[in-house]
Write a protein that holds these residues in place. Sequence first.
Motif, mmCIF file in Angstrom:
data_model
loop_
_atom_site.group_PDB
_atom_site.id
_atom_site.type_symbol
_atom_site.label_atom_id
_atom_site.label_comp_id
_atom_site.label_asym_id
_atom_site.label_seq_id
_atom_site.Cartn_x
_atom_site.Cartn_y
_atom_site.Cartn_z
ATOM 1 N N ILE A 174 0.836 -1.200 0.000
ATOM 2 C CA ILE A 174 0.000 0.000 0.000
ATOM 3 C C ILE A 174 0.875 1.255 0.000
ATOM 4 O O ILE A 174 1.937 1.287 0.625
ATOM 5 C CB ILE A 174 -0.955 0.004 1.215
ATOM 6 N N ALA A 175 0.435 2.278 -0.714
ATOM 7 C CA ALA A 175 1.073 3.596 -0.652
ATOM 8 C C ALA A 175 0.253 4.456 0.293
ATOM 9 O O ALA A 175 -0.975 4.311 0.369
ATOM 10 C CB ALA A 175 1.138 4.221 -2.038
ATOM 11 N N VAL A 176 0.921 5.333 1.027
ATOM 12 C CA VAL A 176 0.205 6.186 1.989
ATOM 13 C C VAL A 176 0.574 7.649 1.778
ATOM 14 O O VAL A 176 1.592 7.973 1.168
ATOM 15 C CB VAL A 176 0.517 5.778 3.461
ATOM 16 N N THR A 177 -0.252 8.508 2.312
ATOM 17 C CA THR A 177 0.019 9.945 2.285
ATOM 18 C C THR A 177 1.102 10.261 3.320
ATOM 19 O O THR A 177 1.454 9.416 4.143
ATOM 20 C CB THR A 177 -1.254 10.731 2.652
ATOM 21 N N PRO A 178 1.636 11.485 3.300
ATOM 22 C CA PRO A 178 2.612 11.860 4.341
ATOM 23 C C PRO A 178 2.059 11.694 5.756
ATOM 24 O O PRO A 178 2.822 11.573 6.718
ATOM 25 C CB PRO A 178 2.914 13.327 4.022
ATOM 26 N N ASP A 179 0.721 11.653 5.911
ATOM 27 C CA ASP A 179 0.098 11.458 7.228
ATOM 28 C C ASP A 179 -0.234 9.997 7.505
ATOM 29 O O ASP A 179 -0.987 9.693 8.440
ATOM 30 C CB ASP A 179 -1.192 12.298 7.334
ATOM 31 N N ASN A 180 0.290 9.110 6.669
ATOM 32 C CA ASN A 180 0.132 7.659 6.855
ATOM 33 C C ASN A 180 -1.309 7.174 6.682
ATOM 34 O O ASN A 180 -1.717 6.163 7.262
ATOM 35 C CB ASN A 180 0.665 7.219 8.234
ATOM 36 N N GLU A 181 -2.065 7.886 5.845
ATOM 37 C CA GLU A 181 -3.390 7.420 5.445
ATOM 38 C C GLU A 181 -3.272 6.765 4.071
ATOM 39 O O GLU A 181 -2.419 7.160 3.265
ATOM 40 C CB GLU A 181 -4.367 8.600 5.369
ATOM 41 N N PRO A 182 -4.124 5.779 3.756
ATOM 42 C CA PRO A 182 -4.061 5.165 2.424
ATOM 43 C C PRO A 182 -4.145 6.223 1.328
ATOM 44 O O PRO A 182 -4.984 7.130 1.397
ATOM 45 C CB PRO A 182 -5.282 4.242 2.402
ATOM 46 N N PHE A 183 -3.288 6.124 0.358
ATOM 47 C CA PHE A 183 -3.278 7.072 -0.761
ATOM 48 C C PHE A 183 -4.361 6.629 -1.747
ATOM 49 O O PHE A 183 -4.297 5.526 -2.310
ATOM 50 C CB PHE A 183 -1.900 7.083 -1.425
ATOM 51 N N LEU A 184 -5.349 7.505 -1.946
ATOM 52 C CA LEU A 184 -6.478 7.159 -2.811
ATOM 53 C C LEU A 184 -6.345 7.798 -4.183
ATOM 54 O O LEU A 184 -5.950 8.961 -4.300
ATOM 55 C CB LEU A 184 -7.793 7.607 -2.162
ATOM 56 N N LEU A 185 -6.687 7.025 -5.205
ATOM 57 C CA LEU A 185 -6.739 7.548 -6.567
ATOM 58 C C LEU A 185 -8.048 8.291 -6.785
ATOM 59 O O LEU A 185 -8.965 8.239 -5.946
ATOM 60 C CB LEU A 185 -6.616 6.392 -7.564
ATOM 61 N N GLU A 186 -8.159 8.972 -7.907
ATOM 62 C CA GLU A 186 -9.365 9.776 -8.176
ATOM 63 C C GLU A 186 -10.630 8.926 -8.171
ATOM 64 O O GLU A 186 -11.698 9.389 -7.803
ATOM 65 C CB GLU A 186 -9.225 10.502 -9.514
ATOM 66 N N ASN A 187 -10.521 7.663 -8.571
ATOM 67 C CA ASN A 187 -11.700 6.787 -8.618
ATOM 68 C C ASN A 187 -12.009 6.140 -7.268
ATOM 69 O O ASN A 187 -12.904 5.307 -7.165
ATOM 70 C CB ASN A 187 -11.531 5.715 -9.693
ATOM 71 N N GLY A 188 -11.225 6.503 -6.235
ATOM 72 C CA GLY A 188 -11.482 5.961 -4.900
ATOM 73 C C GLY A 188 -10.699 4.714 -4.566
ATOM 74 O O GLY A 188 -10.726 4.242 -3.424
ATOM 75 N N ASP A 189 -10.014 4.140 -5.559
ATOM 76 C CA ASP A 189 -9.187 2.952 -5.293
ATOM 77 C C ASP A 189 -7.960 3.333 -4.473
ATOM 78 O O ASP A 189 -7.434 4.446 -4.570
ATOM 79 C CB ASP A 189 -8.717 2.316 -6.606
ATOM 80 N N ILE A 190 -7.493 2.379 -3.687
ATOM 81 C CA ILE A 190 -6.230 2.555 -2.958
ATOM 82 C C ILE A 190 -5.075 2.329 -3.933
ATOM 83 O O ILE A 190 -5.121 1.423 -4.768
ATOM 84 C CB ILE A 190 -6.130 1.547 -1.795
ATOM 85 N N LEU A 191 -4.052 3.155 -3.834
ATOM 86 C CA LEU A 191 -2.863 2.970 -4.673
ATOM 87 C C LEU A 191 -1.970 1.896 -4.063
ATOM 88 O O LEU A 191 -1.541 2.013 -2.914
ATOM 89 C CB LEU A 191 -2.091 4.279 -4.797
ATOM 90 N N PHE A 192 -1.735 0.854 -4.827
ATOM 91 C CA PHE A 192 -0.765 -0.170 -4.454
ATOM 92 C C PHE A 192 0.394 -0.123 -5.438
ATOM 93 O O PHE A 192 0.215 0.224 -6.609
ATOM 94 C CB PHE A 192 -1.396 -1.566 -4.463
#
Length: 523
Positions: free
Chosen positions: A251-269
């Motif tokens: 999983i990729a996360v934001t600088p705040d350690n939240e799941p990084f979401l793509l525009e369509n709402g999917d999680i970026l792996f």
Amino acid sequence: MINLTEKNKQQLKTKGISIEKVKAQIETFKEGIPFVNLVNSATVGNGIQHVEDAEKEELIKLFETKKDKLNILKFVPASGAATRMFKSLFNFLEKFNPEEDTFTLYSNREKDSDIKTFFIGLEKLPFFRELKSHLKEKYPDFDDKPDDEQRVLLVKEILLDEGLGYGNYPKGLLPFHRYKTHPATAFEEHLYEAALYDTVNDKATLHFTISEEHLDKFNKEFTDKKDYIKSKTGVDFEVDYSFQKESTDTIAVTPDNEPFLLENGDILFRPGGHGALIENLNDQDADIIFIKNIDNVVVYRSKVEMASYKKMLGGILLKLREKAFNFRALLDKQVKADDIQKIKDFLENELNVFITPDFKKYRDEYQIEYLIEKLDRPIRVCGMVKNEGEPGGGPFWIKDENGNISLQIIETAQIDKSNTRQKDILKTATHFNPVDIVCCTKNYKGEKFDLLKYVDHKQAFITQKTKDGQELKALELPGLWNGSMANWTTVFVEVPLVTFNPVKTVNDLLKPSHQVKLLPEGV
């Protein structure tokens, strides 16, 4: 606590990734990954064996005597594209305009000595004849064009899909060596090499990890070449392939350690790096497995010498394996105090296993239990090459958080170079890791170990990336021969530089080890 939509949960299910694994990866981001704690560099006599010529011949003989009764496999990570090999050429294509610039001005301005070397050695590259033929066909007046325009057309023909398309080609299928009859790919060279040591009753078995999109290309290369290579070697080949599993994506996360979401709402792996291949290795069923990277091959004249060191490493493994298996079987019986001492000595002196100082205080049954745990591990024998340049990643003694000391292959990124003590140890490194490994992944009963149980997950890597202009943090799994094998039994053996001939840039193909006809000295 992470909030997942039903769509996210379905995405995880499709990829074969559990919610627990995602939570654990997010915790890793939050906690960070500690640097390893170096105790010392592994050197000859202190973690690295040196083998004299007479002993080498005995080990080769041992391997050749026993190999036909074993199931032997050559495992080759080969999923990389050749894009990085041509970095200098891509830069040239992007930044050089022959109508506004000259090649000399460009190369001096960019301080790009690689592009100069490339054009100087161009005719010695294994694909030069094909390149020249393509250009003549497309541009009948090619030789009459200005030199700088020729350079641009030539680089385009090498890299782009409308030409040879090597810029996005799998590295394993690039021409590496030019023989009289044809240019040989790295894949083909691995078959020739396997014929020299990875054979059981005149059959060699190889497994390549590749990108799924390249499967048809690899199948075609094997179909086209196997009969010819058999006619030259007398060896049949069994080749199969696997792909990096989607379930090993991280999983990729934001600088705040939240799941990084793509525009369509999917999680970026993101792909988990070559450490993900421990899953592919875990799926293999063989008594002895040789591991070597796709780009580390030599021309035919050097193969016999190179293969002799593979057989030497194989002989060392078989010798240690037999002792380890015999001792492990003994522990299932009624053992005496002197047997326990012999096993302890073997683990410490021949397998580099750290035995806790409290061992002698244990009761007999706990000593036996302790020794069983130490013996019940995969074994790897790794060739190590002397540093020719600056010290860097390679073989080290490290201490874990429980005080256990072990031999590990460590990357420089895992070392705290702001710590003076750690930096000083790094400077004492004498050898580096060429990825020259032979291993045993079965126990004394012939049962496969579950290799996933021997991974040190704290040897992963966190990197900073961007996606669509947004910052993110990515997680790379512990490297295949780093943290993924951290809890294996490890033996390091010195091997010569002749065994290490990687092709990281296109100019590496100009080196003597990749020239069928040697280049003049100084080129």
